[in-house]
Design an enzyme around this catalytic site. Structure first.
Site, PDB file in Angstrom:
ATOM      1  N   HIS A 195       0.744  -1.078  -0.040  1.00 23.73           N
ATOM      2  CA  HIS A 195       0.124  -0.015  -0.129  1.00 23.73           C
ATOM      3  C   HIS A 195       0.925   1.456   0.003  1.00 23.73           C
ATOM      4  O   HIS A 195       2.090   1.028  -0.049  1.00 23.73           O
ATOM      5  CB  HIS A 195      -0.930   0.029   1.141  1.00 23.73           C
ATOM      6  CG  HIS A 195      -0.264  -0.244   2.571  1.00 23.73           C
ATOM      7  ND1 HIS A 195       0.799   0.660   2.927  1.00 23.73           N
ATOM      8  CD2 HIS A 195      -0.333  -1.271   3.478  1.00 23.73           C
ATOM      9  CE1 HIS A 195       1.106   0.100   4.323  1.00 23.73           C
ATOM     10  NE2 HIS A 195       0.617  -0.927   4.520  1.00 23.73           N
TER      11      HIS A 195
ATOM     12  N   GLY B 162       1.985   3.137   2.338  1.00 23.42           N
ATOM     13  CA  GLY B 162       2.890   3.128   3.175  1.00 23.42           C
ATOM     14  C   GLY B 162       4.378   2.469   2.907  1.00 23.42           C
ATOM     15  O   GLY B 162       5.548   3.135   2.819  1.00 23.42           O
ATOM     16  N   HIS B 163       4.012   1.244   2.081  1.00 23.49           N
ATOM     17  CA  HIS B 163       5.222   0.518   1.574  1.00 23.49           C
ATOM     18  C   HIS B 163       5.997   1.507   0.577  1.00 23.49           C
ATOM     19  O   HIS B 163       7.141   1.377   0.416  1.00 23.49           O
ATOM     20  CB  HIS B 163       4.834  -0.821   0.987  1.00 23.49           C
ATOM     21  CG  HIS B 163       4.305  -1.775   1.908  1.00 23.49           C
ATOM     22  ND1 HIS B 163       2.864  -2.237   1.955  1.00 23.49           N
ATOM     23  CD2 HIS B 163       4.957  -2.335   3.059  1.00 23.49           C
ATOM     24  CE1 HIS B 163       2.923  -3.144   2.996  1.00 23.49           C
ATOM     25  NE2 HIS B 163       4.024  -3.286   3.766  1.00 23.49           N
TER      26      HIS B 163
ATOM     27  N   LYS C 126       4.932   3.959  11.660  1.00 24.12           N
ATOM     28  CA  LYS C 126       3.606   3.220  12.292  1.00 24.12           C
ATOM     29  C   LYS C 126       3.915   2.189  13.286  1.00 24.12           C
ATOM     30  O   LYS C 126       3.232   1.937  14.117  1.00 24.12           O
ATOM     31  CB  LYS C 126       3.147   2.780  10.951  1.00 24.12           C
ATOM     32  CG  LYS C 126       1.601   2.763  10.882  1.00 24.12           C
ATOM     33  CD  LYS C 126       1.158   1.534  11.545  1.00 24.12           C
ATOM     34  CE  LYS C 126       0.554   0.192  10.498  1.00 24.12           C
ATOM     35  NZ  LYS C 126       0.429  -0.861  11.185  1.00 24.12           N
ATOM     36  N   ASP C 127       5.132   1.401  12.865  1.00 27.92           N
ATOM     37  CA  ASP C 127       5.377   0.232  13.833  1.00 27.92           C
ATOM     38  C   ASP C 127       6.366   1.020  14.611  1.00 27.92           C
ATOM     39  O   ASP C 127       7.506   0.574  14.658  1.00 27.92           O
ATOM     40  CB  ASP C 127       5.886  -0.803  12.826  1.00 27.92           C
ATOM     41  CG  ASP C 127       4.571  -1.271  12.004  1.00 27.92           C
ATOM     42  OD1 ASP C 127       3.664  -1.906  12.499  1.00 27.92           O
ATOM     43  OD2 ASP C 127       4.656  -0.979  10.960  1.00 27.92           O
TER      44      ASP C 127
ATOM     45  N   GLN D 153       8.799  -1.272  16.693  1.00 30.43           N
ATOM     46  CA  GLN D 153       9.483  -2.000  15.854  1.00 30.43           C
ATOM     47  C   GLN D 153      10.796  -1.264  15.362  1.00 30.43           C
ATOM     48  O   GLN D 153      11.976  -1.690  15.461  1.00 30.43           O
ATOM     49  CB  GLN D 153       9.037  -2.404  14.792  1.00 30.43           C
ATOM     50  CG  GLN D 153       9.544  -3.254  13.606  1.00 30.43           C
ATOM     51  CD  GLN D 153       8.886  -3.949  12.388  1.00 30.43           C
ATOM     52  OE1 GLN D 153       8.357  -4.904  12.607  1.00 30.43           O
ATOM     53  NE2 GLN D 153       8.653  -3.100  11.433  1.00 30.43           N
TER      54      GLN D 153
ATOM     55  N   VAL E 283       1.718   6.832   6.678  1.00 37.34           N
ATOM     56  CA  VAL E 283       1.042   7.175   5.433  1.00 37.34           C
ATOM     57  C   VAL E 283      -0.321   6.973   5.841  1.00 37.34           C
ATOM     58  O   VAL E 283      -0.585   5.714   6.372  1.00 37.34           O
ATOM     59  CB  VAL E 283       1.474   6.574   4.074  1.00 37.34           C
ATOM     60  CG1 VAL E 283       0.456   6.813   3.018  1.00 37.34           C
ATOM     61  CG2 VAL E 283       2.855   7.195   3.881  1.00 37.34           C
TER      62      VAL E 283
ATOM     63  N   SER F 206      -2.527   0.039   6.436  1.00 36.34           N
ATOM     64  CA  SER F 206      -1.891  -1.411   6.991  1.00 36.34           C
ATOM     65  C   SER F 206      -2.370  -2.490   5.965  1.00 36.34           C
ATOM     66  O   SER F 206      -3.649  -2.482   5.701  1.00 36.34           O
ATOM     67  CB  SER F 206      -2.153  -1.477   8.432  1.00 36.34           C
ATOM     68  OG  SER F 206      -2.133  -2.750   8.637  1.00 36.34           O
TER      69      SER F 206
ATOM     70  N   ARG G 290      -3.418  -5.068   7.174  1.00 33.12           N
ATOM     71  CA  ARG G 290      -4.489  -5.723   7.841  1.00 33.12           C
ATOM     72  C   ARG G 290      -5.900  -5.058   7.938  1.00 33.12           C
ATOM     73  O   ARG G 290      -6.873  -5.183   8.252  1.00 33.12           O
ATOM     74  CB  ARG G 290      -3.901  -5.723   9.160  1.00 33.12           C
ATOM     75  CG  ARG G 290      -3.232  -6.798   9.468  1.00 33.12           C
ATOM     76  CD  ARG G 290      -2.758  -7.258  10.773  1.00 33.12           C
ATOM     77  NE  ARG G 290      -1.860  -8.436  11.092  1.00 33.12           N
ATOM     78  CZ  ARG G 290      -0.642  -8.756  11.336  1.00 33.12           C
ATOM     79  NH1 ARG G 290       0.099  -7.378  11.435  1.00 33.12           N
ATOM     80  NH2 ARG G 290      -0.060  -9.692  11.538  1.00 33.12           N
TER      81      ARG G 290
HETATM   82  P1  AMP Z   1       4.771  -4.698   6.991  1.00 36.56           P
HETATM   83  O1  AMP Z   1       4.865  -5.248   5.448  1.00 36.56           O
HETATM   84  O2  AMP Z   1       3.387  -4.459   7.426  1.00 36.56           O
HETATM   85  O3  AMP Z   1       5.752  -5.683   7.639  1.00 36.56           O
HETATM   86  O4  AMP Z   1       5.559  -3.382   6.989  1.00 36.56           O
HETATM   87  C1  AMP Z   1       6.894  -3.058   6.127  1.00 36.56           C
HETATM   88  C2  AMP Z   1       7.239  -1.752   6.418  1.00 36.56           C
HETATM   89  O5  AMP Z   1       6.414  -0.898   5.924  1.00 36.56           O
HETATM   90  C3  AMP Z   1       7.621  -1.422   7.787  1.00 36.56           C
HETATM   91  O6  AMP Z   1       8.825  -0.691   7.865  1.00 36.56           O
HETATM   92  C4  AMP Z   1       6.458  -0.877   8.278  1.00 36.56           C
HETATM   93  O7  AMP Z   1       6.483  -0.068   9.568  1.00 36.56           O
HETATM   94  C5  AMP Z   1       6.130   0.088   6.907  1.00 36.56           C
HETATM   95  N1  AMP Z   1       4.729   0.723   7.065  1.00 36.56           N
HETATM   96  C6  AMP Z   1       3.748  -0.249   7.038  1.00 36.56           C
HETATM   97  N2  AMP Z   1       2.476   0.630   7.035  1.00 36.56           N
HETATM   98  C7  AMP Z   1       2.760   1.873   6.940  1.00 36.56           C
HETATM   99  C8  AMP Z   1       2.477   3.266   6.789  1.00 36.56           C
HETATM  100  N3  AMP Z   1       1.075   3.547   7.066  1.00 36.56           N
HETATM  101  N4  AMP Z   1       3.137   4.177   6.776  1.00 36.56           N
HETATM  102  C9  AMP Z   1       4.468   4.283   6.563  1.00 36.56           C
HETATM  103  N5  AMP Z   1       5.010   2.966   6.822  1.00 36.56           N
HETATM  104  C10 AMP Z   1       4.295   1.930   6.971  1.00 36.56           C
END
Ligand code: AMP
Length: 287
Positions: free
Chosen positions: A31, A33-34, A146-147, A150, A173, A182, A184
């Site tokens: 999405h 964010g990624h 966001k995390d 982490q 984002v 997310s 999720r």
């Molecule tokens: P994930 O695929 O959920 O493990 O996330 C991969 C990376 O994307 C991690 O560094 C997350 O913190 C980041 N991430 C996930 N959602 C967002 C968001 N809404 N805004 C910015 N970074 C994000």
């Protein structure tokens, strides 16, 4: 864009690469964010590697590993459009050819906040992140704020294990309704979604309060709880004002504080946070 699936392939690619390498670790189902992390990576390095791996050892036995969204075709297209050089998509057998006995973990910082209800989560994250660092030898790695817990733990890991890697904590984002993006969020029904926005409502109210000069954590937490209480579908797991260094609750805000929230809507668990930044005399709030 190359799609690599084995450790041997990614190592061979890495030893041939010259210049700066950025790694973006993800679990896919991309999405905005990624994509924002990929853009940051693109701006900071000559080569961008994105790893896409739904890491089983960071999921608890009753969590959503089997239903976690997966859409490789969609992810490939987005990453390729963004100018990613390598998409690393290993299988579970490739990453963990035998049961894992060796872990990177944080005994105290990994057992607070999300670690309270997800006891093995962060050691799973720490372990896969170290493996990905070793496979790709990156110079720079953007993570999302966001995390929050982490990225703070990874910064600590890099510092305490003397890894020569720059960790960049990137802004969250959000969708138009304020909900942090997310993978999720796709679990949420339209009715759930209305409730989920209560997290943003709580954090936004806290932001206003802080911008009006409030520094007492209890008052800020109260305001957030009151706001989130207006969303009956929101099961708040925690709502804390903590230090980004100790992850422990603080009595008064400063430039190293984080407001951290985890809440359930139905069976979906969501997290979000707000960072207080700036200097002592000039605190700013990043949501
Ligand atoms: P994930 O695929 O959920 O493990 O996330 C991969 C990376 O994307 C991690 O560094 C997350 O913190 C980041 N991430 C996930 N959602 C967002 C968001 N809404 N805004 C910015 N970074 C994000």
């Amino acid at each position: 864009m190359d799609i690599l699936r084995t450790k041997k392939e990614i190592r061979a690619w890495r030893s041939a690469a010259t210049g700066r390498v950025a790694l973006v670790p993800t679990m896919g189902s991309f999405h905005e964010g990624h994509l924002s992390l990929m853009r940051t990576a693109r701006a900071l390095a000559d080569h961008v590697v994105v790893s896409l791996f739904v890491n089983p050892i960071q999921f608890g036995p009753t969590e959503d590993l089997s239903r976690y969204p997966r859409d490789l075709e969609h992810d490939e297209a987005l990453a390729s459009d963004l100018g990613v050089d390598v998409l690393f998509v290993p299988t579970v057998e490739e990453m963990y050819p035998q049961p894992q006995e060796t872990y990177a973990y944080w005994p105290s910082l990994g057992s607070v906040l999300c670690g309270r209800t997800r006891p093995d989560h962060f050691r799973g994250v720490g372990t896969v992140v170290i493996k990905l660092f070793n496979l790709t030898s990156p110079h720079v790695v953007p993570f999302g704020r966001k995390d929050g817990q982490q990225v703070l733990l990874i910064e600590r890991l890099v510092r305490e294990l003397d890894l020569d890697i720059e960790i960049v904590a990137c802004p969250t984002v959000r969708d138009v309704d304020g909900l942090a993006m997310s993978s999720r969020n796709g679990y949420l029904s339209p009715a759930d979604r209305v409730q989920a926005v209560g997290i943003y409502a709580g954090l936004s109210a806290a932001k206003v309060l802080i911008e009006n000069g409030e520094r007492r954590s209890a008052a800020i937490r109260n305001e957030m709880s009151t706001l989130m209480g207006k969303y009956p579908g929101l099961g708040v797991e925690y709502c804390d004002v903590v230090s980004r260094d100790s992850l422990k609750p603080v009595d008064a805000l400063d430039h190293r504080s984080m407001l951290a929230v985890a809440a359930r809507v139905g069976t979906t668990r969501l997290i979000d946070n707000l960072w207080v930044v700036g200097t002592e005399g000039d605190l700013r709030v990043e949501l």
